[in-house]
Design a protein around this motif. Structure first.
Motif, mmCIF file in Angstrom:
data_model
loop_
_atom_site.group_PDB
_atom_site.id
_atom_site.type_symbol
_atom_site.label_atom_id
_atom_site.label_comp_id
_atom_site.label_asym_id
_atom_site.label_seq_id
_atom_site.Cartn_x
_atom_site.Cartn_y
_atom_site.Cartn_z
ATOM 1 N N ARG A 17 -26.549 33.232 13.762
ATOM 2 C CA ARG A 17 -26.386 32.275 12.661
ATOM 3 C C ARG A 17 -26.659 32.895 11.294
ATOM 4 O O ARG A 17 -26.167 32.407 10.283
ATOM 5 C CB ARG A 17 -27.324 31.083 12.876
ATOM 6 C CG ARG A 17 -26.926 30.184 14.034
ATOM 7 C CD ARG A 17 -25.619 29.469 13.731
ATOM 8 N NE ARG A 17 -25.295 28.460 14.748
ATOM 9 C CZ ARG A 17 -24.311 27.575 14.623
ATOM 10 N NH1 ARG A 17 -23.564 27.581 13.525
ATOM 11 N NH2 ARG A 17 -24.070 26.720 15.583
ATOM 12 N N ASN A 76 -23.245 22.096 17.544
ATOM 13 C CA ASN A 76 -24.208 23.072 17.040
ATOM 14 C C ASN A 76 -25.568 22.921 17.732
ATOM 15 O O ASN A 76 -26.627 22.952 17.098
ATOM 16 C CB ASN A 76 -24.365 22.924 15.528
ATOM 17 C CG ASN A 76 -23.071 23.159 14.783
ATOM 18 O OD1 ASN A 76 -22.483 24.237 14.878
ATOM 19 N ND2 ASN A 76 -22.606 22.147 14.056
ATOM 20 N N ILE A 96 -30.224 33.492 18.456
ATOM 21 C CA ILE A 96 -29.684 32.442 17.583
ATOM 22 C C ILE A 96 -29.817 32.846 16.128
ATOM 23 O O ILE A 96 -28.878 32.662 15.328
ATOM 24 C CB ILE A 96 -30.410 31.109 17.859
ATOM 25 C CG1 ILE A 96 -30.057 30.580 19.249
ATOM 26 C CG2 ILE A 96 -30.059 30.069 16.786
ATOM 27 C CD1 ILE A 96 -30.886 29.380 19.676
ATOM 28 N N TRP A 138 -31.823 23.144 19.136
ATOM 29 C CA TRP A 138 -32.800 23.796 20.018
ATOM 30 C C TRP A 138 -33.805 24.578 19.181
ATOM 31 O O TRP A 138 -35.019 24.504 19.405
ATOM 32 C CB TRP A 138 -32.068 24.721 20.983
ATOM 33 C CG TRP A 138 -32.931 25.410 21.993
ATOM 34 C CD1 TRP A 138 -33.246 24.961 23.245
ATOM 35 C CD2 TRP A 138 -33.615 26.658 21.831
ATOM 36 N NE1 TRP A 138 -34.076 25.863 23.877
ATOM 37 C CE2 TRP A 138 -34.326 26.908 23.028
ATOM 38 C CE3 TRP A 138 -33.700 27.584 20.794
ATOM 39 C CZ2 TRP A 138 -35.098 28.042 23.219
ATOM 40 C CZ3 TRP A 138 -34.479 28.722 20.972
ATOM 41 C CH2 TRP A 138 -35.168 28.950 22.183
ATOM 42 N N ASP A 174 -27.299 24.823 19.459
ATOM 43 C CA ASP A 174 -28.251 25.926 19.337
ATOM 44 C C ASP A 174 -29.195 25.714 18.162
ATOM 45 O O ASP A 174 -30.382 26.074 18.221
ATOM 46 C CB ASP A 174 -27.516 27.251 19.192
ATOM 47 C CG ASP A 174 -26.592 27.299 17.982
ATOM 48 O OD1 ASP A 174 -25.979 26.268 17.652
ATOM 49 O OD2 ASP A 174 -26.469 28.387 17.377
ATOM 50 N N ARG A 231 -34.252 34.068 23.152
ATOM 51 C CA ARG A 231 -33.146 33.164 22.805
ATOM 52 C C ARG A 231 -33.167 32.821 21.320
ATOM 53 O O ARG A 231 -32.118 32.791 20.679
ATOM 54 C CB ARG A 231 -33.249 31.885 23.647
ATOM 55 C CG ARG A 231 -32.136 30.885 23.417
ATOM 56 C CD ARG A 231 -32.264 29.734 24.400
ATOM 57 N NE ARG A 231 -31.330 28.659 24.126
ATOM 58 C CZ ARG A 231 -31.299 27.513 24.789
ATOM 59 N NH1 ARG A 231 -32.158 27.313 25.795
ATOM 60 N NH2 ARG A 231 -30.427 26.570 24.485
#
Length: 456
Positions: free
Chosen positions: A436, A174, A432, A179, A176, A428
């Motif tokens: 999500r 996971n 995400i 990040w 992402d 980005r």
């Protein structure tokens, strides 16, 4: 209805109002009214809360330490998950990883816990700031010039997602989410229940703190900007403009009226003897000081020193801008601005950062040579709007002429938006969040129109 081990109240219940705003540092309290407030006792309560919100059709907001200047967690018709009753820490000596829940106060809880184990983490400068918002917004903490932004030291997070699933996010799973956790702030698409943080060998601390006249700012800032790029990154210099009466003064020196400037410098090393040469650079300061304090210090001593700048029980207006402007153009503007600080408890700073190179790949991505942040502190509610006009107006003028964006932790998007991540990072992050949290269960940023986010 879900059963909780912690405390839960719907709007109209007896404990609702205390739960709504009792854990808010800024006493300029929001009038926004959540549908309900949950103070979870454990992770299972968080899961149950997210599932209840989905069943009720509520969005979900989160509060960790309660230090958001705009009270981002207090949202109309949402379920507010307040971590104030859920404080837990654990340390693994084999890995030197400490785990902590979001409401743990960095300076007064995590730091002494680590000190007993000979370890250190760059916690926030304000002693009662919780880890959740601090880390999600980047983490400008003690000696981050040396250790990097505190969010860079997040090794993993435990997260409850919009569908109620519990996952761990790290560089290996996971990724992402990890990040995004490093800089997304309230736009993070989940509820973090625990941080796993890399710690460091505990250093010795020393300080060199000097008081100057506001009229000396031009020469002082020009000198600091000259030495900052080559200054050892274990040294952290901050210029603070304040009207407070208690400041370092040499024997026989009277405090000038109005705003004065304090150059507060801390440095770290293996010992005070190692630190002494680092601070010796400040002996070359060409500006005559009015007072100076130099010697060993500690996080608890710094807490005691700085706590008068962050008093409990007051109203606040705060704004900031990153800038690379040279002293020749910036100092006159700051001197004019700082001379008009409207209350004795108000203060402003130029944080000497000077980026050391390319940032790691993470959401946090806007920085500059220095950060100008202003904290207007008062207790008269009739001053709410005039002081908002003052701090956001003055900061907007600086940002229009010299700004590069904002540090998310010192912003209020209800009054002034600005760029907080780089354009590519913002795109980005948007992707995400959509992947999500496609139903937008989590509230995100407190702004009237997200289309206005991250515009500079």
């Amino acid at each position: 209805m879900a059963e909780f081990a912690g405390t839960f109240a719907r709007r109209g219940d007896a404990r609702y109002e205390e739960l709504r705003v009792g854990h808010v540092f800024n006493r300029r309290l929001s009038s926004r009214m959540p549908a309900a407030v949950l103070r979870p006792a454990d992770e299972d309560d968080v899961v149950a809360g997210v599932k209840l919100a989905a069943a009720e059709g509520w969005p979900v907001s989160v509060r960790a330490g309660g230090h958001s200047w705009a009270s981002w967690g207090v949202r109309d018709d949402a379920l507010l998950i307040d971590f104030g009753a859920m404080k837990d820490m654990a340390f693994d000596p084999a890995t030197n990883i400490v785990t902590a829940t979001p409401a743990v106060a960095g300076a007064t809880e995590l730091d002494p816990f680590l000190a007993e184990r000979g370890r250190f983490f760059p916690v926030g400068h304000c002693e009662s700031v919780g880890l959740g918002g601090f880390l999600l917004q980047g983490g400008m903490g003690w000696q981050t010039r040396h250790y990097g932004w505190s969010c860079e030291s997040i090794e993993a997070i435990d997260v409850v997602l919009a569908d109620g699933r519990k996952v761990r996010a790290s560089a290996h799973e996971n990724a992402d989410l990890l990040w995004a956790a490093r800089g997304a702030g309230p736009g993070f698409p989940g509820v973090i229940t625990r941080f796993h943080l890399r710690t460091f060998a505990r250093p010795a601390f020393a300080q060199d703190t000097r008081t100057f006249r506001l009229a000396d700012l031009d020469e002082l800032l020009a000198w600091l900007q000259r030495i900052l790029p080559a200054l050892d990154r274990r040294v952290e210099p901050i210029l603070i403009a304040t009207r407070q009466p208690e400041v370092p003064l040499d024997a026989g020196v009277s405090r000038p009226e109005g705003t004065i400037v304090i150059m507060h410098t801390t440095a770290i090393g293996d010992s005070e003897a190692e630190i002494a040469p680092l601070l010796a650079a400040f002996d070359a300061c060409p500006v005559r000081h009015l007072g100076r304090v130099r010697g060993g210090t500690s996080i608890p001593e710094q807490n005691a020193l700085l706590s008068p700048q962050n008093p409990e029980g007051f109203r606040w207006r705060v704004d900031c801008t990153w800038t690379d402007a040279p002293a020749a153009t910036l100092a006159p503007r700051l001197r004019e601005f700082w001379a008009t600080l409207p209350t004795e408890r108000s203060w402003s700073m130029w944080y000497g950062w000077s980026p050391s190179g390319e940032l790691p790949d993470m959401a946090f991505s806007v920085e500059g040579t220095g950060l100008v942040s202003t904290y207007v502190c008062y207790d008269d509610p009739t001053l709410d709007e005039p002081l908002a006009d003052f701090v956001h107006g003055a900061t907007a003028e600086l940002a229009a002429d010299f700004g590069k964006g904002v540090y998310l932790g010192d912003t209020d998007f209800t009054r002034r938006g600005d760029r907080f991540v780089a354009d590519d990072n913002f795109e980005r992050l948007r992707e995400i969040r959509l992947a999500r949290d496609p139903s937008r269960r989590f509230c995100g940023y407190l702004i009237d129109d997200e289309a206005k986010l991250n515009l500079h």
